[in-house]
Scaffold this active site. Structure first.
Site, PDB file in Angstrom:
ATOM      1  N   HIS A 132       0.806  -1.189  -0.048  1.00 45.56           N
ATOM      2  CA  HIS A 132       0.121  -0.047   0.030  1.00 45.56           C
ATOM      3  C   HIS A 132       0.793   1.418  -0.072  1.00 45.56           C
ATOM      4  CE1 HIS A 132      -3.042   2.647   1.152  1.00 45.56           C
ATOM      5  NE2 HIS A 132      -4.062   1.833   0.788  1.00 45.56           N
ATOM      6  N   ARG A 189      -9.583  -3.207   6.607  1.00 46.59           N
ATOM      7  CA  ARG A 189     -10.750  -3.720   5.707  1.00 46.59           C
ATOM      8  C   ARG A 189     -10.464  -5.247   5.320  1.00 46.59           C
ATOM      9  NH1 ARG A 189      -9.846   0.695   1.001  1.00 46.59           N
ATOM     10  NH2 ARG A 189      -7.751  -0.133   1.310  1.00 46.59           N
ATOM     11  N   ASP A 225      -8.068  -5.452  -1.272  1.00 44.13           N
ATOM     12  CA  ASP A 225      -8.250  -6.401  -2.227  1.00 44.13           C
ATOM     13  C   ASP A 225      -7.847  -7.918  -2.160  1.00 44.13           C
ATOM     14  OD1 ASP A 225      -9.517  -4.278  -3.887  1.00 44.13           O
ATOM     15  OD2 ASP A 225      -7.181  -3.469  -4.072  1.00 44.13           O
TER      16      ASP A 225
HETATM   17  N1  HAX Z   1       4.374  -7.192  -5.112  1.00 45.15           N
HETATM   18  C1  HAX Z   1       5.648  -6.750  -5.677  1.00 45.15           C
HETATM   19  N2  HAX Z   1       6.113  -5.590  -5.819  1.00 45.15           N
HETATM   20  C2  HAX Z   1       5.669  -4.721  -4.864  1.00 45.15           C
HETATM   21  C3  HAX Z   1       4.554  -4.680  -3.988  1.00 45.15           C
HETATM   22  C4  HAX Z   1       3.797  -6.007  -4.381  1.00 45.15           C
HETATM   23  N3  HAX Z   1       2.615  -6.329  -3.694  1.00 45.15           N
HETATM   24  N4  HAX Z   1       4.259  -3.898  -3.635  1.00 45.15           N
HETATM   25  C5  HAX Z   1       5.243  -2.673  -3.589  1.00 45.15           C
HETATM   26  N5  HAX Z   1       6.150  -3.262  -4.687  1.00 45.15           N
HETATM   27  C6  HAX Z   1       7.370  -3.049  -5.301  1.00 45.15           C
HETATM   28  C7  HAX Z   1       6.824  -1.558  -6.018  1.00 45.15           C
HETATM   29  O1  HAX Z   1       6.516  -2.211  -7.354  1.00 45.15           O
HETATM   30  C8  HAX Z   1       8.266  -0.818  -5.846  1.00 45.15           C
HETATM   31  O2  HAX Z   1       9.141  -1.384  -6.949  1.00 45.15           O
HETATM   32  P1  HAX Z   1      10.223  -0.756  -7.966  1.00 45.15           P
HETATM   33  O3  HAX Z   1      11.037  -0.077  -6.865  1.00 45.15           O
HETATM   34  O4  HAX Z   1      10.976  -1.742  -8.558  1.00 45.15           O
HETATM   35  O5  HAX Z   1       9.386   0.097  -8.634  1.00 45.15           O
HETATM   36  C9  HAX Z   1       8.867  -1.134  -4.527  1.00 45.15           C
HETATM   37  O6  HAX Z   1       8.180  -2.248  -4.204  1.00 45.15           O
HETATM   38  C10 HAX Z   1       8.477   0.039  -3.674  1.00 45.15           C
HETATM   39  O7  HAX Z   1       7.070   0.180  -3.683  1.00 45.15           O
HETATM   40  P2  HAX Z   1       6.188   0.793  -2.435  1.00 45.15           P
HETATM   41  O8  HAX Z   1       6.907   2.134  -2.184  1.00 45.15           O
HETATM   42  O9  HAX Z   1       6.395  -0.235  -1.457  1.00 45.15           O
HETATM   43  O10 HAX Z   1       4.914   0.794  -3.034  1.00 45.15           O
HETATM   44  P3  HAX Z   1       4.025   2.207  -4.007  1.00 45.15           P
HETATM   45  O11 HAX Z   1       3.607   3.048  -2.675  1.00 45.15           O
HETATM   46  O12 HAX Z   1       4.927   2.384  -5.053  1.00 45.15           O
HETATM   47  O13 HAX Z   1       2.950   1.359  -4.528  1.00 45.15           O
HETATM   48  C11 HAX Z   1       1.167  -0.335  -4.504  1.00 45.15           C
HETATM   49  C12 HAX Z   1       1.797   0.752  -3.511  1.00 45.15           C
HETATM   50  C13 HAX Z   1      -0.175  -0.641  -3.883  1.00 45.15           C
HETATM   51  C14 HAX Z   1       0.840   0.165  -5.866  1.00 45.15           C
HETATM   52  C15 HAX Z   1       2.097  -1.459  -4.595  1.00 45.15           C
HETATM   53  O14 HAX Z   1       2.225  -2.062  -3.217  1.00 45.15           O
HETATM   54  C16 HAX Z   1       1.282  -2.657  -5.494  1.00 45.15           C
HETATM   55  O15 HAX Z   1       1.660  -2.748  -6.528  1.00 45.15           O
HETATM   56  N6  HAX Z   1       0.818  -3.766  -4.756  1.00 45.15           N
HETATM   57  C17 HAX Z   1      -0.159  -4.656  -5.576  1.00 45.15           C
HETATM   58  C18 HAX Z   1      -1.303  -4.142  -6.302  1.00 45.15           C
HETATM   59  C19 HAX Z   1      -2.289  -4.185  -5.356  1.00 45.15           C
HETATM   60  O16 HAX Z   1      -2.663  -4.903  -4.472  1.00 45.15           O
HETATM   61  N7  HAX Z   1      -2.962  -2.871  -5.435  1.00 45.15           N
HETATM   62  C20 HAX Z   1      -4.103  -2.242  -4.642  1.00 45.15           C
HETATM   63  C21 HAX Z   1      -3.604  -1.314  -3.529  1.00 45.15           C
HETATM   64  C22 HAX Z   1      -5.037  -0.985  -2.664  1.00 45.15           C
HETATM   65  C23 HAX Z   1      -5.871  -0.296  -3.384  1.00 45.15           C
HETATM   66  O17 HAX Z   1      -5.524   0.778  -3.953  1.00 45.15           O
HETATM   67  N8  HAX Z   1      -6.969  -0.829  -3.620  1.00 45.15           N
HETATM   68  O18 HAX Z   1      -8.016  -0.413  -4.517  1.00 45.15           O
END
Ligand code: HAX
Length: 442
Positions: free
Chosen positions: A318, A327, A376
């Site tokens: 997140h 949630r 999710d």
């Molecule tokens: N799986 C793999 N890699 C992940 C990850 C996951 N679940 N979560 C974060 N990372 C990676 C990022 O892609 C990023 O990689 P790079 O440096 O290579 O670009 C690194 O870890 C740092 O990211 P972060 O700072 O921890 O996370 P962000 O704030 O950039 O992104 C996200 C937050 C939710 C987009 C991210 O955790 C993610 O992609 N999660 C999986 C998709 C997901 O579940 N989305 C729903 C989120 C909740 C929501 O909005 N619901 O609607």
């Protein structure tokens, strides 16, 4: 004027006067400083807007007007003999900042039921789309087709005093919220149930009526829909769907246009589409193993492979939260209360196993800031349990719920006279100059 609108008018007048004084007398007070990393990395942690309806704490999770999800599951009014809160109640709370009585919720439900008629041309537009169109695309198209009904756009064209914008935004928002369940159900039944539609039942509450029109009339599915519609409403102002709605609304685009913008953002796999992705990811795991329940070791290997392939583990991580999403916990509690006592559900059990196995692996990468599950990670398996196996549709349900939060915020935006949003930007050359200047000072 309906009674909710009257109460809002009183509250908004007081708050608008207070905000005006704050800007005039304390407008220069600094709220913090931001870094080069924040500018490059999605403005995380920068406070850049005011959202009245909810606030997210990284450790504790979301609070709606000060109330946590467990508190709301206890305190918000419920349907007769129901155990989960009615989403009408959380809308009332977000809009007015006060917990509603049973009567308030009943009256709001009747208000929405009176507004729930979707113009025929919206269904005609949907009928013209290829059935293969993703349900979220259909949802956005339907919202835009309904923009013909915007009372804000019509009034603006005639000319209105800016002090009165909120009244028209209120009407559009209430109409939209009232009509979205019908639209969602129409998309679902057209795409997956041979176009056999189910008429609304005005005696049912908003969420139960949605379950009914989708074709799920059991007590438990109605309870799940009430919980689902309550917990997905809002997550403060910076998430993509809320921010997009707020941003587009700041150009005085009407609520239909602004909400459609929010929904195009919700349709992204890093945001709302993650609920569909989680299911596809779990089913792919089962397929790779040739069916049956995986072991913890097999789940761990699958997570590692997902990461090695340069993909994200959906439902985990997140941008703000740093703990298990409350949630997620509310849905886990629903599983334990409503489903498990009647017999274990394999997919729900796999979600519990992933919860055990994934966090240490994600933490071990050293870069993922939050290794814990988000909303999710759990929602899809509950819907699947009750027979809704069409994963592509799940984000539409998220969108129907999200309308309650982003549209109550939009009413507040106009009531407080928030102006056009237009942050500054900088080039990489500009950043390099700023870095050089700060280093020469040191
Ligand atoms: N799986 C793999 N890699 C992940 C990850 C996951 N679940 N979560 C974060 N990372 C990676 C990022 O892609 C990023 O990689 P790079 O440096 O290579 O670009 C690194 O870890 C740092 O990211 P972060 O700072 O921890 O996370 P962000 O704030 O950039 O992104 C996200 C937050 C939710 C987009 C991210 O955790 C993610 O992609 N999660 C999986 C998709 C997901 O579940 N989305 C729903 C989120 C909740 C929501 O909005 N619901 O609607």
């Amino acid at each position: 004027m309906d009674s909710l609108k009257e109460k809002f008018a009183e509250k908004a007048k007081l708050t608008a006067a207070e905000v005006k004084t704050i800007i005039k007398e304390k407008g220069d007070v600094k709220l913090g400083e931001y870094t080069v990393a924040q500018v490059y990395q999605g403005m995380k942690g920068m406070i850049g807007m005011v959202t009245e309806t909810s606030k997210l704490d990284p450790e504790e999770g979301i609070r709606f007007r000060g109330y946590s999800i467990p508190e709301l599951r206890e305190k918000l009014p419920k349907a007769p003999k129901g155990t989960e809160p009615l989403p009408e109640g959380i809308f009332y709370l977000m809009l007015l900042g006060e917990l509603p009585t049973e009567e308030d919720v009943h009256s709001l439900g009747n208000n929405w039921a009176r507004r729930a008629i979707v113009p025929k041309h919206v269904f005609d537009v949907l009928d013209e789309l290829p059935a293969s169109t993703h349900p979220m695309t259909q949802f956005v198209v339907a919202i835009l087709a309904m923009q013909t009904e915007s009372v804000f756009a019509a009034a603006y064209k005639k000319g209105i005093n800016k002090k009165n914008y909120w009244e028209y935004v209120y009407e559009d928002s209430m109409n939209l919220i009232a009509r979205l369940p019908r639209i969602a159900a129409y998309i679902y039944r057209r795409k997956y149930k041979n176009g056999v539609h189910i008429e609304p039942d005005p005696k049912l509450d908003w969420a139960a009526n949605l379950a009914h029109m989708l074709g799920y009339d059991t007590k438990d599915m109605k309870a799940l829909m009430r919980l689902y519609m309550t917990i997905h409403v809002d997550h403060e102002g910076g998430n993509v769907s809320a921010h997009a709605t707020h941003l587009v609304g700041s150009a005085l685009s009407d609520p239909y246009l602004a909400f459609a913008a929010g929904m195009t953002g919700l349709a992204g796999p890093l945001h709302g589409l993650a609920n569909q992705e989680v299911l596809s990811w779990i089913i792919e795991l089962e397929r790779e193993l040739g069916g049956g329940k995986p072991s913890e070791q097999q789940i761990a290997d699958y997570i590692k492979k997902t990461l090695e392939d340069g993909k994200v583990v959906p439902g985990y991580g997140h941008a703000v939260l740093r703990k298990t999403d409350p949630r997620f916990a509310a849905q886990q509690d629903f599983y334990l209360k409503y489903i498990k006592p009647k017999g274990e559900d394999d997919l729900c059990e796999i979600v519990q196993m992933i919860y055990k196995v994934a966090p240490p692996i994600l933490e071990g990468t050293g870069k993922i800031k939050n290794p814990w599950p988000n909303v999710d990670a759990h929602s899809g398996v509950l819907l699947t349990h009750y027979g809704m196996v069409e994963h592509d549709f799940y984000t539409v349900l998220f969108g129907v719920s999200r309308a309650l939060g982003v549209l109550s915020s939009l009413i507040w935006d106009r009531a407080l006279g928030h102006p056009l949003e237009r942050p500054g930007s900088i080039t990489t050359e500009g950043i390099k100059k700023k870095i050089a200047a700060s280093e020469s000072k040191a």
